[in-house]
Motif scaffolding. Sequence first.
Motif, PDB file in Angstrom:
ATOM      1  N   MET A   1       0.839  -1.190   0.000  1.00 28.02           N
ATOM      2  CA  MET A   1       0.000   0.000   0.000  1.00 28.02           C
ATOM      3  C   MET A   1       0.878   1.244   0.000  1.00 28.02           C
ATOM      4  SD  MET A   1      -2.928  -1.235   2.710  1.00 28.02           S
ATOM      5  CE  MET A   1      -4.013   0.139   2.369  1.00 28.02           C
ATOM      6  N   THR A   2       0.320   2.340  -0.477  1.00 30.66           N
ATOM      7  CA  THR A   2       1.131   3.542  -0.603  1.00 30.66           C
ATOM      8  C   THR A   2       1.444   4.143   0.748  1.00 30.66           C
ATOM      9  OG1 THR A   2      -0.882   4.829  -0.890  1.00 30.66           O
ATOM     10  CG2 THR A   2       0.240   4.116  -2.884  1.00 30.66           C
ATOM     11  N   SER A   3       2.466   4.968   0.789  1.00 35.11           N
ATOM     12  CA  SER A   3       2.941   5.556   2.031  1.00 35.11           C
ATOM     13  C   SER A   3       1.911   6.486   2.642  1.00 35.11           C
ATOM     14  CB  SER A   3       4.234   6.333   1.775  1.00 35.11           C
ATOM     15  OG  SER A   3       4.566   7.129   2.878  1.00 35.11           O
ATOM     16  N   GLN A   4       1.881   6.502   3.995  1.00 33.64           N
ATOM     17  CA  GLN A   4       1.005   7.434   4.693  1.00 33.64           C
ATOM     18  C   GLN A   4       1.520   8.870   4.591  1.00 33.64           C
ATOM     19  OE1 GLN A   4      -1.800   5.926   6.112  1.00 33.64           O
ATOM     20  NE2 GLN A   4      -0.886   4.241   5.014  1.00 33.64           N
ATOM     21  N   ALA A   5       2.815   9.039   4.308  1.00 33.38           N
ATOM     22  CA  ALA A   5       3.423  10.370   4.362  1.00 33.38           C
ATOM     23  C   ALA A   5       2.752  11.354   3.415  1.00 33.38           C
ATOM     24  CB  ALA A   5       4.912  10.269   4.063  1.00 33.38           C
ATOM     25  N   ALA A   6       2.214  10.845   2.316  1.00 32.56           N
ATOM     26  CA  ALA A   6       1.591  11.720   1.324  1.00 32.56           C
ATOM     27  C   ALA A   6       0.387  12.452   1.888  1.00 32.56           C
ATOM     28  CB  ALA A   6       1.164  10.894   0.109  1.00 32.56           C
ATOM     29  N   HIS A   7      -0.151  11.950   3.013  1.00 30.69           N
ATOM     30  CA  HIS A   7      -1.372  12.537   3.554  1.00 30.69           C
ATOM     31  C   HIS A   7      -1.100  13.465   4.732  1.00 30.69           C
ATOM     32  CE1 HIS A   7      -3.456   9.663   1.025  1.00 30.69           C
ATOM     33  NE2 HIS A   7      -2.687   8.732   1.530  1.00 30.69           N
ATOM     34  N   LYS A   8       0.152  13.656   5.109  1.00 33.02           N
ATOM     35  CA  LYS A   8       0.453  14.438   6.293  1.00 33.02           C
ATOM     36  C   LYS A   8       0.327  15.937   6.047  1.00 33.02           C
ATOM     37  CE  LYS A   8       1.358  11.099   9.111  1.00 33.02           C
ATOM     38  NZ  LYS A   8       0.452  10.843  10.223  1.00 33.02           N
ATOM     39  N   SER A  10      -2.059  17.646   4.393  1.00 27.57           N
ATOM     40  CA  SER A  10      -3.396  18.233   4.335  1.00 27.57           C
ATOM     41  C   SER A  10      -3.696  18.932   5.657  1.00 27.57           C
ATOM     42  CB  SER A  10      -4.443  17.164   4.035  1.00 27.57           C
ATOM     43  OG  SER A  10      -4.397  16.156   5.004  1.00 27.57           O
ATOM     44  N   ILE A  11      -4.248  20.125   5.561  1.00 27.85           N
ATOM     45  CA  ILE A  11      -4.492  20.947   6.743  1.00 27.85           C
ATOM     46  C   ILE A  11      -5.968  20.872   7.107  1.00 27.85           C
ATOM     47  CG2 ILE A  11      -4.436  23.281   7.671  1.00 27.85           C
ATOM     48  CD1 ILE A  11      -2.094  23.836   5.771  1.00 27.85           C
ATOM     49  N   SER A  26     -16.436  11.755   7.393  1.00 29.78           N
ATOM     50  CA  SER A  26     -15.881  10.654   6.600  1.00 29.78           C
ATOM     51  C   SER A  26     -14.475  10.941   6.093  1.00 29.78           C
ATOM     52  CB  SER A  26     -16.790  10.353   5.406  1.00 29.78           C
ATOM     53  OG  SER A  26     -16.704  11.381   4.415  1.00 29.78           O
ATOM     54  N   ASP A  27     -13.942  12.127   6.346  1.00 32.37           N
ATOM     55  CA  ASP A  27     -12.610  12.496   5.853  1.00 32.37           C
ATOM     56  C   ASP A  27     -11.553  11.644   6.551  1.00 32.37           C
ATOM     57  OD1 ASP A  27     -10.200  13.636   5.133  1.00 32.37           O
ATOM     58  OD2 ASP A  27     -10.777  15.694   5.632  1.00 32.37           O
ATOM     59  N   PRO A  28     -10.830  10.779   5.822  1.00 33.88           N
ATOM     60  CA  PRO A  28      -9.852   9.902   6.476  1.00 33.88           C
ATOM     61  C   PRO A  28      -8.707  10.659   7.144  1.00 33.88           C
ATOM     62  CG  PRO A  28      -9.652   9.761   4.089  1.00 33.88           C
ATOM     63  CD  PRO A  28     -10.898  10.534   4.365  1.00 33.88           C
ATOM     64  N   SER A  29      -8.458  11.903   6.724  1.00 36.87           N
ATOM     65  CA  SER A  29      -7.392  12.685   7.356  1.00 36.87           C
ATOM     66  C   SER A  29      -7.684  12.977   8.826  1.00 36.87           C
ATOM     67  CB  SER A  29      -7.177  14.006   6.605  1.00 36.87           C
ATOM     68  OG  SER A  29      -6.700  13.778   5.305  1.00 36.87           O
ATOM     69  N   LEU A  30      -8.958  13.005   9.202  1.00 38.99           N
ATOM     70  CA  LEU A  30      -9.296  13.193  10.607  1.00 38.99           C
ATOM     71  C   LEU A  30      -8.655  12.123  11.480  1.00 38.99           C
ATOM     72  CD1 LEU A  30     -13.132  13.985  10.441  1.00 38.99           C
ATOM     73  CD2 LEU A  30     -11.261  15.612  10.794  1.00 38.99           C
ATOM     74  N   TYR A  31      -8.561  10.919  10.920  1.00 34.30           N
ATOM     75  CA  TYR A  31      -8.092   9.764  11.692  1.00 34.30           C
ATOM     76  C   TYR A  31      -6.583   9.577  11.545  1.00 34.30           C
ATOM     77  CZ  TYR A  31     -13.058   9.536  11.332  1.00 34.30           C
ATOM     78  OH  TYR A  31     -14.383   9.901  11.363  1.00 34.30           O
ATOM     79  N   ARG A 404      -0.400   6.572  11.651  1.00 35.35           N
ATOM     80  CA  ARG A 404      -1.745   6.021  11.726  1.00 35.35           C
ATOM     81  C   ARG A 404      -2.297   5.671  10.340  1.00 35.35           C
ATOM     82  NH1 ARG A 404      -3.612   7.495  16.961  1.00 35.35           N
ATOM     83  NH2 ARG A 404      -2.113   8.904  17.971  1.00 35.35           N
ATOM     84  N   VAL A 405      -3.235   4.751  10.330  1.00 33.53           N
ATOM     85  CA  VAL A 405      -3.862   4.298   9.091  1.00 33.53           C
ATOM     86  C   VAL A 405      -4.694   5.431   8.502  1.00 33.53           C
ATOM     87  CG1 VAL A 405      -5.465   2.631   8.086  1.00 33.53           C
ATOM     88  CG2 VAL A 405      -3.927   1.931   9.941  1.00 33.53           C
ATOM     89  N   HIS A 406      -4.558   5.649   7.189  1.00 32.95           N
ATOM     90  CA  HIS A 406      -5.347   6.664   6.484  1.00 32.95           C
ATOM     91  C   HIS A 406      -6.658   6.014   6.051  1.00 32.95           C
ATOM     92  CE1 HIS A 406      -5.619  10.559   4.439  1.00 32.95           C
ATOM     93  NE2 HIS A 406      -6.206   9.911   3.449  1.00 32.95           N
ATOM     94  N   SER A 407      -7.645   6.070   6.937  1.00 30.90           N
ATOM     95  CA  SER A 407      -8.904   5.360   6.709  1.00 30.90           C
ATOM     96  C   SER A 407      -9.951   5.914   7.656  1.00 30.90           C
ATOM     97  CB  SER A 407      -8.710   3.857   6.986  1.00 30.90           C
ATOM     98  OG  SER A 407      -9.944   3.169   7.011  1.00 30.90           O
ATOM     99  N   ASN A 408     -11.202   5.925   7.202  1.00 30.30           N
ATOM    100  CA  ASN A 408     -12.296   6.286   8.106  1.00 30.30           C
ATOM    101  C   ASN A 408     -12.966   5.051   8.692  1.00 30.30           C
ATOM    102  OD1 ASN A 408     -14.165   5.308   6.158  1.00 30.30           O
ATOM    103  ND2 ASN A 408     -14.310   7.315   5.185  1.00 30.30           N
ATOM    104  N   PHE A 409     -12.440   3.866   8.404  1.00 27.56           N
ATOM    105  CA  PHE A 409     -13.031   2.611   8.884  1.00 27.56           C
ATOM    106  C   PHE A 409     -12.133   1.928   9.911  1.00 27.56           C
ATOM    107  CE2 PHE A 409     -13.994  -2.008   8.303  1.00 27.56           C
ATOM    108  CZ  PHE A 409     -15.294  -1.977   8.786  1.00 27.56           C
TER     109      PHE A 409
END
Length: 425
Positions: A1-8, A10-11, A26-31, A404-409
């Motif tokens: 799976m792709t790296s989590q770093a790409a999502h860090k 987002s503000i 539902s925004d996975p960035s919240l988690y 942390r996992v980039h997921s809302n589930f």
Amino acid sequence: MTSQAAHKDSILADPYSLPLESIDLSDPSLYSQNRWQDYFRRVRDEDPVHYQKNSPFGPFWSITRFEDIVAVDTNHQDFSSEPFIMIGEPDDTIPVANFISMDPPKHDQQRAAVQAVVAPRNLAAMEGLIRERIGTILDNLPLDESFDWVSSVSMELTSQMLATIFDFPYEDRHKLAYWSDIATGAPELSGGTASQEERFAALHDMVNTFGALWEQKSASRKAGNPVGFDLISLMESNEDTRDMMSRPEEFMGNLALLIVGGNDTTRNSISGSVLAMNKFPEEFAKLRANPKLIPSMVSEIIRWQTPLSHMRRIATRDVELGGKLIKKGDKVVMWYISGNRDERVIANPDHVIIDRANARHHLSFGFGIHRCMGNRLGEMQLRVTWEEILKRFDDIKVVEEPERVHSNFVFGYTSMHVKLSPISA
């Protein structure tokens, strides 16, 4: 799976600065950024049955308070699990169906076929094996140097136990954890990072591998050998599920369900328990002073961690809830992660309190007919893990903020670096 770093990068805005109707839970960035707490607190306080008109997963209702979640979860007549229990919709090219996404009577038949794997006598037999395995894992960890607890302990123990309950080739056990991540990790399902190509290849491999195992179990049964108590043997031998291989969407869906169920709750609770003992050192001191608190601590960790953030339902008729009219066909999302922090039901919910009164009263296993089948096995693995930890280590220090996992589930961890201090002689 792709790296989590790409999502860090987002503000996320302060939730109290946003119009209430624009808050998208539902925004996975919240988690992945661990920013979800204030978002849910505001919604619980101001709009506990919250309608989100526009999201990447379509419009949906958010149910955020404990008692409202229980009301939905225990009413399968008005709130159906069909056709799926995640907030998103499956890709049409990878059709899935499983018993958690079914209503009675089919749900009851398929669940009953595999229930025996977690029967009390099986759990009693597994406890010694769990203790032996976690002991070996802990004894081989480095001391006084940083390492990743998630891969070295949490994933290792759960993949070993998954191999046991599936009677899966032990040397290939890490495939099970990978398939679990892929099953829930698609962008259209949870905002995850698994590409369609990777997911298709992984699930194809899973189905082929388990298909061969199924055929082996079938041949063994037909040859007159006793039926085993592993999940594949139980499904293959039960008259309600014996023909599941002829329904590939159910075969794939139930495999994914059982793997995820056996992996994510335990794996992320084991990781979350270490983080909790770092965030609340006074509770860790309490635990070391009185290891008899471990069973209570296990329930408290599973509440505080909430390994699966939500389950969704579809309204089968117009229903009023919390003063709102939910229309027939609307998507209704029960946010367990929010209900487990509901101050109306749980005192001081953001804190871990290992001797909390009524610690088992939480939402992490769900309620009603879909209550988690493997909850006792998950609790036992976490309990035995901590019994063995306390025999060996004086401290487990988290040395940097976990990934942390980039997921809302799936609410979990991809890495968590720690240092161990052994008990002084």
